[in-house]
Design an enzyme around this catalytic site. Structure first.
Site, PDB file in Angstrom:
ATOM      1  N   ARG A 169      55.092  55.714  33.632  1.00 54.85           N
ATOM      2  CA  ARG A 169      54.020  55.128  34.422  1.00 54.85           C
ATOM      3  C   ARG A 169      52.774  54.728  33.654  1.00 54.85           C
ATOM      4  NH1 ARG A 169      53.646  59.960  38.597  1.00 54.85           N
ATOM      5  NH2 ARG A 169      53.741  61.054  36.596  1.00 54.85           N
TER       6      ARG A 169
ATOM      7  N   ARG B  81      59.303  47.510  35.897  1.00 52.67           N
ATOM      8  CA  ARG B  81      59.484  48.076  37.214  1.00 52.67           C
ATOM      9  C   ARG B  81      59.146  47.083  38.331  1.00 52.67           C
ATOM     10  NH1 ARG B  81      59.248  53.093  38.905  1.00 52.67           N
ATOM     11  NH2 ARG B  81      59.596  51.999  40.884  1.00 52.67           N
TER      12      ARG B  81
ATOM     13  N   ASP C 218      66.236  60.513  36.388  1.00 52.66           N
ATOM     14  CA  ASP C 218      65.495  61.321  37.349  1.00 52.66           C
ATOM     15  C   ASP C 218      66.345  62.518  37.720  1.00 52.66           C
ATOM     16  OD1 ASP C 218      64.529  62.082  40.290  1.00 52.66           O
ATOM     17  OD2 ASP C 218      62.912  60.969  39.327  1.00 52.66           O
TER      18      ASP C 218
ATOM     19  N   TYR D 202      64.033  70.427  46.662  1.00 47.10           N
ATOM     20  CA  TYR D 202      63.962  69.066  47.204  1.00 47.10           C
ATOM     21  C   TYR D 202      64.917  68.896  48.378  1.00 47.10           C
ATOM     22  CZ  TYR D 202      61.012  67.185  43.478  1.00 47.10           C
ATOM     23  OH  TYR D 202      59.963  66.914  42.640  1.00 47.10           O
TER      24      TYR D 202
ATOM     25  N   ARG E 278      57.544  62.784  30.270  1.00 44.94           N
ATOM     26  CA  ARG E 278      57.150  61.530  30.921  1.00 44.94           C
ATOM     27  C   ARG E 278      56.495  60.568  29.940  1.00 44.94           C
ATOM     28  NH1 ARG E 278      54.477  64.004  36.272  1.00 44.94           N
ATOM     29  NH2 ARG E 278      56.355  64.673  37.345  1.00 44.94           N
TER      30      ARG E 278
END
Length: 363
Positions: A44, A53, A89, A164, A40
């Site tokens: 973010r 974003r 992703d 998921y 990552r």
């Protein structure tokens, strides 16, 4: 930024990157410095990422090639890391197989119609090559832009994708997943077989488009006992690596809370020419070296929370990880790649990561 048109090209000749510390370490050669990259690292915590974003949803950012390319390059420019990892992703191949889903801010992937029955499993389609073409276009843009920096492609492992799909999103205890696995083994293995096919095709496309290495994230495998992992998961993960071994790229297997599974996870990698097991912060690298198969390199394993504790703490902990990595190599690990034990947290100061890369390179 506009999406590029489809790029349909045959498998590319593998890039020669003889001076890459990352490829040296994972291949069992002596690197010129301790290589470092972060899970990552693109995302973010970066202000330039957040600015992008504001104009793109998460899925759009993954599937618009020049946007995904720019996001992938941001940490390489800022930090000087030794590898880039494709911005995407793990649920992208699910979407390419017709699964209706979204990636919800502060939640994660959310599945519109969770998979709960044999009929639900039957409805999962094969991967649509055109649906992943934007990802492959992104890879080709990155190979041209990265110069001597290797590009890591990735996918979610079949078990994590299954969790998921069955839970409908992130879960704390994975109750429905384990219930299907234990009570309905035929349905479970049918689902895992389909997801294994998706994972293989998604990774094969990335390799054919030019990635220099791959990483398979089995993020939630640590919820399983070793016996259950061996019976219900290992055969499917092993098929991923076994099928792709002939592609000749280094392969990394990573999960969280997998101390008891590290040996089995390294078994899944056996056919690959260069194999790496990612280690989270709970397990010392020297201990991990004793658990994995001979000839396996290790990746890790600074606790991501340490990055929030101030530079003196970060420096102390980073030096300890580098020292532990050296002990691991002395104990038989093929090499060590410095990384975190999981992904960069959103509140991490990018300046700390810049200093951390510089420190690790100096060691």
């Amino acid at each position: 930024m506009a999406a590029l048109g489809p790029v349909n090209t045959p498998a590319r000749t593998r890039r020669e990157l003889p001076h890459s510390p990352y490829l040296a370490a994972v291949g069992g050669r002596k690197p010129s410095r301790v290589p470092v990259w972060f899970m990552r690292q693109a995302g973010r915590s970066l202000p330039e990422y957040r600015a992008l974003r504001q104009r793109h949803s998460m899925l759009d950012a993954c599937l618009v090639p020049d946007v995904a390319c720019e996001i992938t390059l941001q940490p390489v420019r800022r930090y000087g890391v030794d590898a880039a990892i494709l911005f995407s992703d793990i649920v992208v191949p699910l979407r390419a197989a017709g699964v209706e889903l979204d990636i919800v801010a502060d939640v994660g992937p959310v599945i519109a119609h969770p998979v709960r029955t044999a009929t639900d499993i039957e409805h999962i389609k094969p991967l649509d090559p055109q649906a992943i073409q934007p990802v492959l276009d992104t890879v080709q843009l990155l190979v041209a832009a990265l110069g001597d920096v290797p590009l890591i492609g990735f996918a979610g492992a079949p078990f994590t994708l299954a969790s998921y799909l069955i839970e409908g999103g992130p879960s704390r205890h994975y109750v429905r997943t384990k219930a299907m696995m234990l009570a309905e083994p035929a349905s479970w293995h049918a689902l895992m077989s389909k997801l294994t096919d998706l994972t293989i095709e998604f990774l094969r496309g990335q390799i054919d488009s030019g990635v220099d290495a791959i990483q398979v994230f089995d993020s939630w495998a640590g919820m399983l006992s070793l016996a259950d992992y061996r019976q219900y998961v290992l055969p499917h993960s092993a098929r991923v690596f076994d099928t792709l071994a002939e592609q000749g790229v280094p392969m990394t297997h990573f999960g969280v809370g997998t101390a008891e599974l590290l040996g089995a996870m390294s078994e899944a990698l056996k056919p690959a020419p260069a194999t790496v097991v990612g280690v989270d912060w709970r397990t010392a690298l020297a201990d991990a070296a004793a658990r994995v198969q001979p000839g396996t390199a290790l990746q890790g394993n600074l606790d991501p929370v340490v990055l929030l504790a101030g530079w003196p703490v970060v420096e102390r902990a980073a030096r300890a990880v580098v020292d532990d990595g050296r002990r691991a190599v002395d104990a038989g690990a093929a090499g060590h790649v410095f990384n975190l034990g999981h992904g960069v947290l959103p509140q991490t100061d990018p300046g700390v990561l810049t200093e951390l890369v510089s420190l690790v390179h100096s060691l």
